[in-house]
Scaffold this active site. Structure first.
Site, PDB file in Angstrom:
ATOM      1  CD  GLU A 249      26.229  47.928  51.947  1.00 50.82           C
ATOM      2  OE1 GLU A 249      25.918  46.725  51.989  1.00 50.82           O
ATOM      3  OE2 GLU A 249      27.391  48.331  51.839  1.00 50.82           O
ATOM      4  CB  CYS A 283      19.977  43.063  55.475  1.00 54.02           C
ATOM      5  SG  CYS A 283      21.280  43.685  56.540  1.00 54.02           S
TER       6      CYS A 283
HETATM    7  P1  NAD Z   1      12.935  50.118  50.950  1.00 55.81           P
HETATM    8  O1  NAD Z   1      13.720  49.795  49.727  1.00 55.81           O
HETATM    9  O2  NAD Z   1      11.470  50.034  50.895  1.00 55.81           O
HETATM   10  O3  NAD Z   1      13.260  51.614  51.439  1.00 55.81           O
HETATM   11  C1  NAD Z   1      14.555  52.024  51.797  1.00 55.81           C
HETATM   12  C2  NAD Z   1      14.619  53.536  51.754  1.00 55.81           C
HETATM   13  O4  NAD Z   1      14.484  53.980  50.411  1.00 55.81           O
HETATM   14  C3  NAD Z   1      13.527  54.245  52.558  1.00 55.81           C
HETATM   15  O5  NAD Z   1      14.096  55.363  53.203  1.00 55.81           O
HETATM   16  C4  NAD Z   1      12.568  54.690  51.473  1.00 55.81           C
HETATM   17  O6  NAD Z   1      11.800  55.827  51.808  1.00 55.81           O
HETATM   18  C5  NAD Z   1      13.514  55.022  50.345  1.00 55.81           C
HETATM   19  N1  NAD Z   1      12.921  54.974  49.018  1.00 55.81           N
HETATM   20  C6  NAD Z   1      11.833  54.290  48.610  1.00 55.81           C
HETATM   21  N2  NAD Z   1      11.616  54.500  47.294  1.00 55.81           N
HETATM   22  C7  NAD Z   1      12.587  55.329  46.880  1.00 55.81           C
HETATM   23  C8  NAD Z   1      12.907  55.908  45.618  1.00 55.81           C
HETATM   24  N3  NAD Z   1      12.188  55.648  44.524  1.00 55.81           N
HETATM   25  N4  NAD Z   1      13.986  56.727  45.535  1.00 55.81           N
HETATM   26  C9  NAD Z   1      14.733  56.980  46.641  1.00 55.81           C
HETATM   27  N5  NAD Z   1      14.478  56.457  47.850  1.00 55.81           N
HETATM   28  C10 NAD Z   1      13.416  55.642  47.972  1.00 55.81           C
HETATM   29  O7  NAD Z   1      13.536  49.194  52.098  1.00 55.81           O
HETATM   30  P2  NAD Z   1      13.034  49.036  53.598  1.00 55.81           P
HETATM   31  O8  NAD Z   1      11.749  48.279  53.576  1.00 55.81           O
HETATM   32  O9  NAD Z   1      13.092  50.335  54.281  1.00 55.81           O
HETATM   33  O10 NAD Z   1      14.182  48.127  54.218  1.00 55.81           O
HETATM   34  C11 NAD Z   1      14.195  46.732  54.147  1.00 55.81           C
HETATM   35  C12 NAD Z   1      15.182  46.272  53.090  1.00 55.81           C
HETATM   36  O11 NAD Z   1      16.467  46.796  53.391  1.00 55.81           O
HETATM   37  C13 NAD Z   1      15.345  44.763  53.095  1.00 55.81           C
HETATM   38  O12 NAD Z   1      15.451  44.311  51.762  1.00 55.81           O
HETATM   39  C14 NAD Z   1      16.680  44.574  53.813  1.00 55.81           C
HETATM   40  O13 NAD Z   1      17.347  43.381  53.510  1.00 55.81           O
HETATM   41  C15 NAD Z   1      17.436  45.769  53.355  1.00 55.81           C
HETATM   42  N6  NAD Z   1      18.532  46.091  54.266  1.00 55.81           N
HETATM   43  C16 NAD Z   1      19.805  45.912  53.822  1.00 55.81           C
HETATM   44  C17 NAD Z   1      20.865  46.173  54.672  1.00 55.81           C
HETATM   45  C18 NAD Z   1      22.285  46.008  54.205  1.00 55.81           C
HETATM   46  O14 NAD Z   1      23.167  46.538  54.858  1.00 55.81           O
HETATM   47  N7  NAD Z   1      22.563  45.302  53.118  1.00 55.81           N
HETATM   48  C19 NAD Z   1      20.623  46.624  55.971  1.00 55.81           C
HETATM   49  C20 NAD Z   1      19.324  46.790  56.391  1.00 55.81           C
HETATM   50  C21 NAD Z   1      18.272  46.520  55.513  1.00 55.81           C
END
Ligand code: NAD
Length: 505
Positions: A249, A283
């Site tokens: 997502e 998002c």
């Molecule tokens: P992010 O991708 O920076 O991090 C998301 C999660 O992934 C965090 O828990 C982070 O610690 C973890 N992570 C980071 N690097 C990783 C790796 N290499 N391996 C495994 N896990 C890792 O995103 P964010 O800044 O926390 O969230 C914002 C983003 O999320 C925006 O792009 C937003 O649109 C999206 N989002 C999508 C939805 C949806 O349902 N489609 C909902 C909410 C947010």
């Protein structure tokens, strides 16, 4: 420690693998609490415990799990103020916004608990003519242990969109919340443990990207990832090592279309909420608005007037709070600067709207479609309003994005709205509202292209965390016995004749 000193870029941790990290109040940068940076062996131990809990959970059956999850729901709902406060303090969003998030979460948990049996239990299906001697059934079994990796922007609603449905489908969960919102994750774990202390069906591990990577490598049966598209690629690459499936997502660049016959006051109210609510850190927030030429001027005037009343700030009475992720401020600034350089106009705010922690609302118009402000996720309180000839051109522009999460269309003609919804390249569409789908638990939630794949919520969300099991039970010997090494020439001849008679004409 202030937030600015901390590098929270995906996959990185500050300094040389510290054993703890701080959760901060993004309004002030003050430290709220310290949490462990869980290592690969911590994560492996959690997954091991989850394996045992998953056996217990599975043995509860649909009925037992429903009762447990309804208890969990009750416990969350009765302590909703405390959870909303935890969300508000770690994200900086006003309390009411946090409470709205909790309300939606509880609705989903309730739906998942009550509907899992109906959707997943084994059911008879037609065996078809060729296998008329078989009775056939399909049921949906738990995967085992699901690893959930969550973002910070909706730290309850978003991960619980996976957790509730995966639990209801019979799985145990190991959840890695965002490093910005570990307290919210821990709150959920503590609440579960207060009900079933000896059964770690919902565990939380905390840390940065490395802890998430460790979860991907820990032998879980599926990863439910919510976050940015670049991180999804990394998660998928690590999961590929062990063929661990994922649901992704990711981000969005949602478009809103306004037709010439739209109720403009309603469209303006929704545009302001969709674009600026939660400081644009949604998002499925509205990032692009395409307005039909005949009503463009009127829409823009009304929208500008409405947005001039929007007030960001750190109190619960403000319209929205700070940027939760400090480095996102740079993305917002660069999108505005680039658009203005390319000839766009700022009709509300501008480059000076971007402060250290807060960003004032910005409306950009006449933005070239190839600009990052139109193509890339901004994730801040800015919105592009571009004029289009009509809805047809609006659909074309909306669909030219690499993202395809949500979108919305405003029109006085509901059947036209439905028809446009079918043609929009997006996982979810709201007609005459924004984010209409988030509060409908029976609807699947998920995107297309850069927005990811797989679905949470609804029947599809329950099945996403299940394994279909196909069973046949032979009721009587086959009239034509083909599944034998001693097939008769007669049976083969009749079968070949049937093949042509049934399918060859
Ligand atoms: P992010 O991708 O920076 O991090 C998301 C999660 O992934 C965090 O828990 C982070 O610690 C973890 N992570 C980071 N690097 C990783 C790796 N290499 N391996 C495994 N896990 C890792 O995103 P964010 O800044 O926390 O969230 C914002 C983003 O999320 C925006 O792009 C937003 O649109 C999206 N989002 C999508 C939805 C949806 O349902 N489609 C909902 C909410 C947010």
């Amino acid at each position: 420690m202030t937030r600015e000193l901390r590098d929270t870029s995906p996959g990185s941790s500050p300094d040389a693998t510290p054993s703890t990290f701080a959760s901060l109040d993004p309004r002030t940068g003050t430290v709220l609490a310290e949490y462990p940076v869980n290592t690969a062996s911590d994560v492996a131990a959690a997954v091991e415990r989850a394996r045992g809990a998953a056996r217990w959970w599975r043995a509860q059956g649909f009925r037992g799990r429903r009762d447990w999850l309804l208890e969990f729901k009750k416990a969350i709902a009765s302590d909703a103020d405390d959870l909303a406060r935890a969300v508000s303090i770690e994200t900086g969003k006003p309390y009411d916004d946090a409470m709205l998030e909790v309300m939606l979460t509880v609705e989903h948990l309730d739906w998942a608990a009550r509907n899992a049996k109906k959707i997943l239990k084994p059911r008879r299906v037609s065996p078809g003519l060729v296998s008329v001697n078989q009775s056939a059934s399909v049921g949906y079994q738990p995967l085992g242990v699901v690893g959930v990796i969550g973002p910070w922007n909706y730290p309850v609603y978003t991960p619980m969109g996976s957790i509730s449905y995966a639990l209801a489908a019979g799985n145990a969960i190991v959840f890695k919340p965002s490093e910005l919102t570990p307290g919210v994750g821990k709150w959920l774990e503590t609440k579960w443990n207060s009900l079933a202390p000896g059964q770690p069906v919902l565990q939380v591990v905390t840390g940065f990207g490395e802890t998430g990577t460790a979860l991907c490598r820990a032998g879980v049966d599926k990863i439910a990832f919510t976050g940015s598209s670049p991180t999804a690629r990394k998660v998928m690459a690590v999961c590929a090592e062990s063929l661990t499936p994922i649901v992704a997502e990711c981000g969005g660049k949602d478009a809103m279309l306004v037709a010439e016959d739209a109720d403009l006051d309603k469209a303006v109210e929704s545009a302001a909420f969709g674009a600026f609510g939660n400081a644009g850190q949604t998002c499925t927030g509205v990032e692009r608005i395409y307005v039909a030429e005949p009503v463009y001027r009127q829409f823009l005037d009304k929208f500008t007037a409405a947005v001039e009343r929007v007030r960001p700030g750190g109190s619960d009475a403000d319209s929205y709070g700070p940027m939760t992720l400090p480095r996102q401020v740079d993305v917002v600034r660069s999108h505005i600067a680039d658009a203005l350089d390319k000839g766009a106009r700022a009709v509300v705010g501008g480059i000076d709207s971007v402060h250290e922690r807060f960003v004032d609302p910005v409306i950009l118009t006449d933005v070239p479609e190839e600009s990052p402000a139109v193509r890339d996720e901004t994730f801040g309180p800015t919105v592009v309003v571009n004029r289009v000839r009509d809805l047809e051109e609006g659909v074309e522009r909306a669909n030219s994005s690499a993202y395809g999460l949500g979108s919305s269309v405003f029109t006085g003609n509901r059947s036209r709205g439905r028809e446009i919804a079918e043609r929009l390249r997006a996982g979810m569409v709201s007609v005459n509202s924004v984010l209409g789908f988030v509060g409908v638990p029976s609807l699947p939630f998920g995107g297309i292209g850069e927005s990811g794949f797989g679905r949470i919520h609804g029947a599809d969300g329950l099945r996403e965390f299940s394994r279909p099991k196909a069973v046949t039970v032979q009721r009587f010997p086959a009239p034509l016995n083909l599944l034998t090494l001693e097939r008769s020439a007669r049976d083969m001849k009749i079968s070949a004749w049937m093949l042509k008679a049934r399918h060859g004409r």
